[in-house]
Design an enzyme around this catalytic site. Structure first.
Site, mmCIF file in Angstrom:
data_model
loop_
_atom_site.group_PDB
_atom_site.id
_atom_site.type_symbol
_atom_site.label_atom_id
_atom_site.label_comp_id
_atom_site.label_asym_id
_atom_site.label_seq_id
_atom_site.Cartn_x
_atom_site.Cartn_y
_atom_site.Cartn_z
ATOM 1 N N CYS A 38 41.489 13.263 0.103
ATOM 2 C CA CYS A 38 40.840 13.339 1.282
ATOM 3 C C CYS A 38 41.118 14.942 1.517
ATOM 4 C CB CYS A 38 41.719 12.693 2.252
ATOM 5 S SG CYS A 38 40.970 12.474 3.863
ATOM 6 N N ASP B 136 31.673 5.535 1.567
ATOM 7 C CA ASP B 136 32.374 6.596 2.252
ATOM 8 C C ASP B 136 31.393 7.125 3.395
ATOM 9 O OD1 ASP B 136 33.842 8.438 3.155
ATOM 10 O OD2 ASP B 136 34.752 9.064 1.217
ATOM 11 N N HIS C 163 35.954 5.447 1.859
ATOM 12 C CA HIS C 163 37.051 6.347 1.917
ATOM 13 C C HIS C 163 38.476 6.241 1.868
ATOM 14 C CE1 HIS C 163 37.796 10.687 2.676
ATOM 15 N NE2 HIS C 163 38.578 10.338 3.555
#
Length: 228
Positions: free
Chosen positions: A117, A162, A190
């Protein structure tokens, strides 16, 4: 397996890092770069996992420049809190801390970064600016950084579902780095690697991890690719 250790950046900032030793002679080193949730139990587990694979592994607590001991969960409130901490940091600060982590594990051999991330974004930036054997990016937002070019091989992992990183952004990453291995996992969202998130996808996480370890074996340890 790991434990916290205090390390110092070049500007004199002292901060904590989760440091895990390989069970035998290290094959190299891995710097694990946190999400926006701090060096929490998930990141510590990931770091311990790379140590079990034979690498000296370290996860620097990048939020220590804001406040020490930040460890968040994956609720909406904690996500908002973590985003606030990120906004208080500059890329220069985080690069200083990553460079310090690299220096700590340098004697173990060649070093890679693996980031998730926000950490995925930083892993890419580190590949462009710091001395690394390779870097791995898990669902990092890179649209604002593609003018920078990596100095080492980079492996990319993205999920097709995502919503924070659209397919067009992934296409731009592929176009900017056409020779790099970039995988888009169908049906994955995600954060698919994190077992504490609702988006966790164990099959995709296992496949991405196998590809990551293979990448590390080739570019850090210099060994043969893992079969399977």
């Amino acid at each position: 397996m790991g434990e916290y250790s205090t390390i110092m950046a070049r500007d004199g900032h002292e901060f904590q890092a989760w440091l895990a030793a390989a069970p035998g002679r290290p094959r190299g080193a891995v710097v694990v770069i946190q999400e926006i949730f701090g060096v929490n139990s998930h990141i510590r587990k990931v770091t311990d996992g790379f140590a079990a694979d034979g690498y000296t592994a370290i996860a620097p607590c990048l939020f220590d420049r804001v406040r020490r001991g930040i460890e968040l969960s994956y609720t909406a409130a904690d996500m908002q809190e973590g985003s606030g901490y990120v906004k208080q940091l500059t890329p220069q600060d985080t690069l200083l801390d990553l460079a310090a982590a690299i220096a700590v594990v340098r004697r173990s051999g060649r070093t890679a970064t693996v980031g998730y991330c926000w950490g995925g974004t930083l892993s890419y930036v580190a590949a462009c600016q710091l001395p690394l054997a390779c870097a791995v990016v898990y669902y990092g937002k890179l649209a604002s950084y593609l003018e920078q070019k990596p100095r080492c091989p980079v492996l990319y992992h993205y999920g097709s579902e995502d919503r924070s990183i659209p397919a067009a952004d992934v296409a731009h990453i592929r176009a900017a780095n056409p020779q790099a291995p970039l995988f888009v996992y169908e049906g994955a969202g995600h954060g698919f690697n994190c077992e504490q998130r609702d988006s966790y996808n164990p099959q995709v996480a296992a496949l991405a991890r196998a590809r990551t370890v293979d990448f590390l074996n080739r570019h850090v340890a210099g060994g043969e690719p893992v079969q399977g």
